[in-house]
Design a protein around this motif. Structure first.
Motif, short mmCIF file in Angstrom:
data_model
loop_
_atom_site.label_atom_id
_atom_site.label_comp_id
_atom_site.label_asym_id
_atom_site.label_seq_id
_atom_site.Cartn_x
_atom_site.Cartn_y
_atom_site.Cartn_z
N ASP A 77 9.35 9.14 -8.33
CA ASP A 77 9.85 10.48 -7.13
C ASP A 77 9.92 11.12 -7.66
OD1 ASP A 77 11.61 11.42 -5.71
OD2 ASP A 77 13.77 10.11 -5.69
N PHE A 78 8.76 12.35 -7.49
CA PHE A 78 8.42 13.76 -7.91
C PHE A 78 9.61 14.51 -7.82
CE2 PHE A 78 3.84 11.91 -8.17
CZ PHE A 78 4.37 11.80 -9.41
N GLU A 79 9.96 14.74 -6.43
CA GLU A 79 10.78 15.82 -5.75
C GLU A 79 12.86 15.50 -5.78
OE1 GLU A 79 8.66 14.27 -4.14
OE2 GLU A 79 7.36 15.95 -3.63
N SER A 120 0.91 -0.87 0.25
CA SER A 120 -0.34 -0.15 -0.10
C SER A 120 1.31 1.31 0.44
CB SER A 120 -1.34 0.18 1.39
OG SER A 120 0.20 0.26 2.30
N VAL A 121 1.95 1.38 0.52
CA VAL A 121 2.42 2.41 0.71
C VAL A 121 3.81 2.41 -0.92
CG1 VAL A 121 4.82 3.61 1.40
CG2 VAL A 121 3.02 1.94 3.52
N ALA A 122 3.60 4.17 -1.26
CA ALA A 122 4.11 3.74 -3.01
C ALA A 122 5.69 3.45 -2.86
CB ALA A 122 4.57 5.27 -3.23
N ASN A 123 6.66 4.20 -1.66
CA ASN A 123 7.97 4.05 -1.43
C ASN A 123 8.53 2.66 -1.07
OD1 ASN A 123 10.43 5.51 -1.10
ND2 ASN A 123 10.49 5.22 1.15
N ALA A 124 7.31 2.27 0.01
CA ALA A 124 8.09 0.36 0.35
C ALA A 124 7.83 -0.60 -1.36
CB ALA A 124 6.53 0.43 1.26
N ILE A 147 12.51 15.05 -10.64
CA ILE A 147 11.70 13.58 -11.34
C ILE A 147 12.26 12.46 -12.06
CG2 ILE A 147 10.34 13.78 -12.97
CD1 ILE A 147 7.92 12.48 -11.99
N LYS A 148 12.39 11.60 -10.73
CA LYS A 148 12.79 10.13 -10.95
C LYS A 148 11.81 9.40 -11.74
CE LYS A 148 17.31 10.84 -9.06
NZ LYS A 148 18.53 11.38 -7.92
#
Length: 290
Positions: free
Chosen positions: A231-233, A195-199, A279-280
């Motif tokens: 990774d928008f930032e 459920s987590v975008a970074n995980a 962004i990446k």
């Protein structure tokens, strides 16, 4: 109130149509038109319909939360397709006059707990599957703008939606009930990787059994049912996840997503409110389980 919102919506739509462009009204729409120019594609028509969700009245102001469903009819070479997008917006009225209108940005998900390594998960055994890309895409198309009641719905729902799509393609869940292990949603609980975008990309990068993927260097290498993480930032923390559901005339992926519900959207997201020049992207091609 409704009339002013409709007039604003009409002006934003007209800004997108190549032969009707005027002064810049909306920066997001301006980025969208530049993106299509770069792709040698043309928005030949735009349709939209809106729905007011809530109205909060104060002494002299009213805040209106509403949804807009845009349909962009696109021509690229001899190919036609429709891109769709849902915007969640807020209009602020002062004494009945619209003074501000903006897209509501979803909150960033909190960092997840540390995921267990594959060595810690080896006791779970081997999970085999053949990834059915058609079924994954069919699921993505069915639920792009709604929510399967069989699953928990999140305010930031992008990765949950992509996990459902990949699972519909045959990837098996594993790791229950440890939230830091595997990839699963069961009994109203779920792993961080589900459920987590970074995980989610961290799991894909390390998984050696069950759901697995290989990293490819270019978006054009992706197939239907593959996944892109954003990774928008550009700070090393992923914020968003999409699934490839089509290709444009240049062989570039078109994607579906939740949170900012959209379908057949160009993968680069240069027209997104969340976009930054830093962004990446991470491109994952799902492979069969072994």
């Amino acid at each position: 109130m409704r009339t002013q919102l409709l007039e604003l919506m009409e002006k934003r739509m007209q800004q997108c149509v190549a032969d009707a462009r005027g002064s810049v009204l909306d920066e997001k729409m301006e980025r969208k038109t530049r993106l299509f120019d770069k792709r040698k594609a043309e928005i030949v028509n735009v349709k939209a319909r809106g729905n007011i969700l809530t109205i909060e009245k104060q002494e002299e102001t009213e805040e209106v939360d509403y949804l807009v469903h845009f349909q962009y009819f696109i021509k690229q070479k001899d190919h036609f397709y429709v891109e769709e997008e849902i915007e969640n917006r807020k209009g602020i009225f002062y004494k009945g006059i619209l003074i501000e209108d903006k897209e509501i940005i979803a909150p960033i998900q909190a960092d997840e707990a540390k995921l267990l390594t594959n060595e810690q998960e080896e006791r779970e055994g081997i999970w085999r599957y053949t990834y059915d890309r058609l079924k994954a895409v069919q699921y993505a198309e069915k639920w792009w703008n709604s929510y399967n009641p069989a699953y928990h719905k999140f305010e930031v729902d992008c990765t949950n939606y992509i996990s459902q799509c990949v699972h519909a393609g045959g990837a098996p869940m594993r790791g229950y009930p440890n939230r830091g292990s595997g990839w699963w949603m069961q009994n109203n609980s779920w792993s961080y990787s589900w459920s987590v975008a970074n995980a989610f990309p961290r799991f894909l990068e390390s998984s050696k059994q069950g759901l697995r993927a290989k990293v490819v260097s270019d978006a054009s290498e992706l197939k239907l049912g593959d996944v892109i993480c954003y990774d928008f930032e550009g700070d090393g923390k992923y914020n968003h996840t999409t699934i490839v559901t089509g290709k444009d005339s240049n062989g570039e992926p078109l994607v579906n997503a939740h949170t900012y519900n959209s379908r057949m959207r160009y993968w680069g997201y240069e027209d997104s409110t969340a976009y930054t020049p830093n962004i990446k992207y991470r491109f994952f091609s799902i492979v069969d389980g072994q």
